[in-house]
Design a protein around this motif. Structure first.
Motif, PDB file in Angstrom:
ATOM      1  N   VAL A   1      -1.942   2.253   6.119  1.00  0.00           N
ATOM      2  CA  VAL A   1      -1.806   0.828   6.418  1.00  0.00           C
ATOM      3  C   VAL A   1      -1.179   0.100   5.232  1.00  0.00           C
ATOM      4  CG1 VAL A   1      -3.042  -1.289   6.981  1.00  0.00           C
ATOM      5  CG2 VAL A   1      -3.739   0.862   8.034  1.00  0.00           C
ATOM      6  N   ARG A   2      -1.600   0.439   4.036  1.00  0.00           N
ATOM      7  CA  ARG A   2      -1.005  -0.177   2.844  1.00  0.00           C
ATOM      8  C   ARG A   2       0.500   0.086   2.780  1.00  0.00           C
ATOM      9  NH1 ARG A   2      -5.342   1.392  -1.966  1.00  0.00           N
ATOM     10  NH2 ARG A   2      -6.898  -0.217  -1.510  1.00  0.00           N
ATOM     11  N   SER A   3       0.914   1.292   3.181  1.00  0.00           N
ATOM     12  CA  SER A   3       2.335   1.635   3.119  1.00  0.00           C
ATOM     13  C   SER A   3       3.162   0.786   4.069  1.00  0.00           C
ATOM     14  CB  SER A   3       2.531   3.131   3.431  1.00  0.00           C
ATOM     15  OG  SER A   3       2.386   3.399   4.818  1.00  0.00           O
ATOM     16  N   VAL A   4       2.579   0.387   5.189  1.00  0.00           N
ATOM     17  CA  VAL A   4       3.293  -0.458   6.148  1.00  0.00           C
ATOM     18  C   VAL A   4       3.609  -1.809   5.528  1.00  0.00           C
ATOM     19  CG1 VAL A   4       3.126  -1.639   8.380  1.00  0.00           C
ATOM     20  CG2 VAL A   4       2.309   0.717   8.142  1.00  0.00           C
ATOM     21  N   VAL A   5       2.640  -2.394   4.842  1.00  0.00           N
ATOM     22  CA  VAL A   5       2.855  -3.685   4.184  1.00  0.00           C
ATOM     23  C   VAL A   5       3.843  -3.537   3.030  1.00  0.00           C
ATOM     24  CG1 VAL A   5       1.735  -5.495   2.816  1.00  0.00           C
ATOM     25  CG2 VAL A   5       0.631  -4.627   4.885  1.00  0.00           C
ATOM     26  N   THR A   6       3.726  -2.446   2.275  1.00  0.00           N
ATOM     27  CA  THR A   6       4.612  -2.229   1.127  1.00  0.00           C
ATOM     28  C   THR A   6       6.072  -2.144   1.543  1.00  0.00           C
ATOM     29  OG1 THR A   6       2.863  -1.092  -0.100  1.00  0.00           O
ATOM     30  CG2 THR A   6       5.126  -0.663  -0.786  1.00  0.00           C
ATOM     31  N   LYS A   7       6.338  -1.551   2.710  1.00  0.00           N
ATOM     32  CA  LYS A   7       7.740  -1.412   3.134  1.00  0.00           C
ATOM     33  C   LYS A   7       8.292  -2.689   3.777  1.00  0.00           C
ATOM     34  CE  LYS A   7       7.052   0.575   7.796  1.00  0.00           C
ATOM     35  NZ  LYS A   7       7.235   1.777   8.640  1.00  0.00           N
ATOM     36  N   GLY A   8       7.478  -3.759   3.825  1.00  0.00           N
ATOM     37  CA  GLY A   8       7.938  -5.014   4.406  1.00  0.00           C
ATOM     38  C   GLY A   8       7.484  -5.229   5.825  1.00  0.00           C
ATOM     39  N   GLY A   9       6.467  -4.473   6.250  1.00  0.00           N
ATOM     40  CA  GLY A   9       5.879  -4.676   7.573  1.00  0.00           C
ATOM     41  C   GLY A   9       4.734  -5.664   7.507  1.00  0.00           C
ATOM     42  N   GLY A  10       3.682  -5.426   8.294  1.00  0.00           N
ATOM     43  CA  GLY A  10       2.583  -6.381   8.289  1.00  0.00           C
ATOM     44  C   GLY A  10       1.288  -5.802   8.802  1.00  0.00           C
ATOM     45  N   SER A  11       0.238  -6.585   8.653  1.00  0.00           N
ATOM     46  CA  SER A  11      -1.099  -6.195   9.090  1.00  0.00           C
ATOM     47  C   SER A  11      -1.802  -7.424   9.652  1.00  0.00           C
ATOM     48  CB  SER A  11      -1.898  -5.614   7.923  1.00  0.00           C
ATOM     49  OG  SER A  11      -3.201  -5.227   8.322  1.00  0.00           O
TER      50      SER A  11
ATOM     51  N   ALA B   1       5.012   2.698  11.975  1.00  0.00           N
ATOM     52  CA  ALA B   1       4.973   1.351  12.566  1.00  0.00           C
ATOM     53  C   ALA B   1       5.387   0.317  11.525  1.00  0.00           C
ATOM     54  CB  ALA B   1       3.575   1.043  13.092  1.00  0.00           C
ATOM     55  N   GLU B   2       5.695  -0.882  12.040  1.00  0.00           N
ATOM     56  CA  GLU B   2       6.008  -2.010  11.157  1.00  0.00           C
ATOM     57  C   GLU B   2       4.923  -3.079  11.186  1.00  0.00           C
ATOM     58  OE1 GLU B   2       8.746   0.594  11.267  1.00  0.00           O
ATOM     59  OE2 GLU B   2       8.729  -0.544  13.149  1.00  0.00           O
ATOM     60  N   PHE B   3       3.970  -2.945  12.067  1.00  0.00           N
ATOM     61  CA  PHE B   3       2.829  -3.860  12.082  1.00  0.00           C
ATOM     62  C   PHE B   3       1.609  -3.080  12.557  1.00  0.00           C
ATOM     63  CE2 PHE B   3      -0.088  -7.179  13.247  1.00  0.00           C
ATOM     64  CZ  PHE B   3       0.219  -8.224  12.386  1.00  0.00           C
ATOM     65  N   VAL B   4       0.483  -3.281  11.852  1.00  0.00           N
ATOM     66  CA  VAL B   4      -0.782  -2.634  12.221  1.00  0.00           C
ATOM     67  C   VAL B   4      -1.774  -3.725  12.600  1.00  0.00           C
ATOM     68  CG1 VAL B   4      -2.658  -1.122  11.502  1.00  0.00           C
ATOM     69  CG2 VAL B   4      -0.336  -0.753  10.613  1.00  0.00           C
ATOM     70  N   TYR B   5      -2.320  -3.624  13.807  1.00  0.00           N
ATOM     71  CA  TYR B   5      -3.274  -4.619  14.292  1.00  0.00           C
ATOM     72  C   TYR B   5      -4.629  -3.947  14.494  1.00  0.00           C
ATOM     73  CZ  TYR B   5      -5.183  -8.560  16.934  1.00  0.00           C
ATOM     74  OH  TYR B   5      -5.947  -9.633  17.342  1.00  0.00           O
ATOM     75  N   PHE B   6      -5.658  -4.474  13.810  1.00  0.00           N
ATOM     76  CA  PHE B   6      -7.026  -3.979  13.980  1.00  0.00           C
ATOM     77  C   PHE B   6      -7.693  -4.769  15.108  1.00  0.00           C
ATOM     78  CE2 PHE B   6      -6.019  -2.613   9.724  1.00  0.00           C
ATOM     79  CZ  PHE B   6      -6.708  -1.420   9.557  1.00  0.00           C
ATOM     80  N   ALA B   7      -8.166  -4.074  16.115  1.00  0.00           N
ATOM     81  CA  ALA B   7      -8.795  -4.723  17.264  1.00  0.00           C
ATOM     82  C   ALA B   7     -10.181  -5.244  16.907  1.00  0.00           C
ATOM     83  CB  ALA B   7      -8.888  -3.727  18.420  1.00  0.00           C
ATOM     84  N   GLY B   8     -10.756  -6.020  17.796  1.00  0.00           N
ATOM     85  CA  GLY B   8     -12.125  -6.468  17.611  1.00  0.00           C
ATOM     86  C   GLY B   8     -13.094  -5.302  17.739  1.00  0.00           C
ATOM     87  N   GLY B   9     -14.326  -5.535  17.341  1.00  0.00           N
ATOM     88  CA  GLY B   9     -15.327  -4.471  17.398  1.00  0.00           C
ATOM     89  C   GLY B   9     -16.359  -4.632  16.303  1.00  0.00           C
ATOM     90  N   ASP B  10     -16.537  -3.598  15.498  1.00  0.00           N
ATOM     91  CA  ASP B  10     -17.512  -3.600  14.409  1.00  0.00           C
ATOM     92  C   ASP B  10     -16.778  -3.280  13.111  1.00  0.00           C
ATOM     93  OD1 ASP B  10     -19.537  -3.128  12.577  1.00  0.00           O
ATOM     94  OD2 ASP B  10     -20.777  -1.955  13.949  1.00  0.00           O
ATOM     95  N   GLN B  11     -16.718  -4.255  12.207  1.00  0.00           N
ATOM     96  CA  GLN B  11     -15.958  -4.034  10.978  1.00  0.00           C
ATOM     97  C   GLN B  11     -16.567  -2.976  10.075  1.00  0.00           C
ATOM     98  OE1 GLN B  11     -17.251  -7.068  11.886  1.00  0.00           O
ATOM     99  NE2 GLN B  11     -18.042  -8.210  10.124  1.00  0.00           N
TER     100      GLN B  11
END
Length: 352
Positions: free
Chosen positions: A160-170, A135-145
């Motif tokens: 998830v870190r790899s997504v940001v490193t390649k120029g994606g997002g979180s 993926a190029e963006f990872v979205y964490f839903a609501g709930g319990d952190q």
């Protein structure tokens, strides 16, 4: 043993033997990781991306305005990308993919895959991690952190870190907003109110996770959600004081980032955040607390607070030294009007 008693014991034993299989099968089985994909079944293949970019939402839902900006920033305005949504529990009602339902209505999206992961070991699920890395963006839903913090040290954290490193997002909303800060209020000891945190900043419910993510330009931050709606300024002040006192941040400073319901921050690759939907507050503590001890009221003088309205910006790379108002906590009692004030104009140099 009398005959009637023996007959009763024999019947009871027989009945229990018959019931035993039913009792065993009635026990709930552990839920397994669940995947639902919308859109194309094939991932986008592309050599480079133009992010990173982030969205930080005060409540759980995707905010189209900031999500669109993040998508456009990551794909550089051309082509499409893939989104992965991570949830620790399924929605209680309605659609089973509420975040992806919104995302698939936005331009520039090839697919959106929801993974519901309910155990720590699910953080090592190979199929889930493949989808996240692709993926190029990872979205964490609501709930319990706390559920999300439990994935620290698993493959999911690395993916998830790899997504940001390649120029994606979180990004994420509510619990998903919390997990994206440098210091995470993890709520693993239960939720805490502003009054409770100010009366005792070491309340058992004030617990933190560090080292989960460290996004560029977003160091030394402690996120909070549902900010004005649930009157969380006081507890964010306590979180900031604790982060400094316990050395969870660097340089003797910490920034609380409180986003209200319906509000969202879009943060670009240069650290510039733009507010959408509802107000956001940035709360800076730039010195050690005057008093922060277990079972003692918090005292902290002169928090610097920026109130950011929709459309306004905040530069997390070059953090501003003006535009804040000052508020204090004395023996657990906050100043009045925590959510508004006259900005200071004769500003010095802020801690970076």
């Amino acid at each position: 043993m009398p005959r009637n008693t023996l007959r009763l014991a024999t019947c009871l034993a027989a009945s229990l033997a018959l019931l035993a299989p039913a009792l065993i099968t009635a026990e709930p089985a552990h839920a397994s990781a669940k995947r639902i994909r919308l859109g194309s079944s094939a991932d986008v293949s592309r050599s480079s991306w133009s992010g990173p970019a982030y969205t930080m939402n005060g409540s759980g839902a995707v905010v189209p305005a900031t999500m669109t900006r993040a998508i456009d920033a990551i794909r550089g305005g051309t082509g499409t990308l893939d989104v992965a949504v991570i949830a620790a529990s399924a929605p209680g009602s309605g659609s089973s993919t509420p975040e992806c339902d919104t995302v698939m209505g936005l331009a520039g999206v090839n697919s959106c895959t929801t993974w519901t992961l309910t155990t720590r070991n699910d953080g090592n699920n190979s199929a889930a991690n493949t989808d996240i890395r692709n993926a190029e963006f990872v979205y964490f839903a609501g709930g319990d952190q706390c559920d999300y913090a439990d994935w620290k040290g698993t493959d999911l954290q690395t993916s998830v870190r790899s997504v940001v490193t390649k120029g994606g997002g979180s990004g994420g909303g509510s619990a998903g907003h919390h997990i994206n800060s440098a210091v995470v209020y993890d709520a693993c000891g239960g939720s805490v109110t502003s009054d409770e945190a100010l009366y005792d900043p070491y309340d058992p419910a004030v617990t933190f996770t560090t080292g989960m993510f460290a996004w560029p330009n977003y160091a030394n931050t402690v996120n909070d959600s549902h900010f004005v709606t649930r009157d969380r300024m006081g507890r964010t002040m306590a979180f900031v004081a604790r982060a400094i006192e316990d050395g969870l941040t660097t340089g003797g400073a910490a920034w609380g980032v409180g986003v209200d319901d319906g509000g969202s921050l879009f943060i670009d690759k240069n650290g510039r955040a733009t507010v959408a939907g509802a107000d956001t507050f940035v709360v800076l503590g730039d010195h050690r607390p005057e008093r922060a001890d277990p079972d003692r009221y918090l005292t902290y003088y002169d928090y610097k607070i920026w109130r950011l309205r929709p459309g306004q910006t905040y530069d997390f790379k070059n953090r501003p030294t003006c535009g804040y108002y000052l508020r204090s906590i004395v023996s657990g009692v906050p100043d009045r009007d925590l959510y508004s004030g006259t900005p200071v104009t004769n500003c010095g140099t802020a801690t970076q």
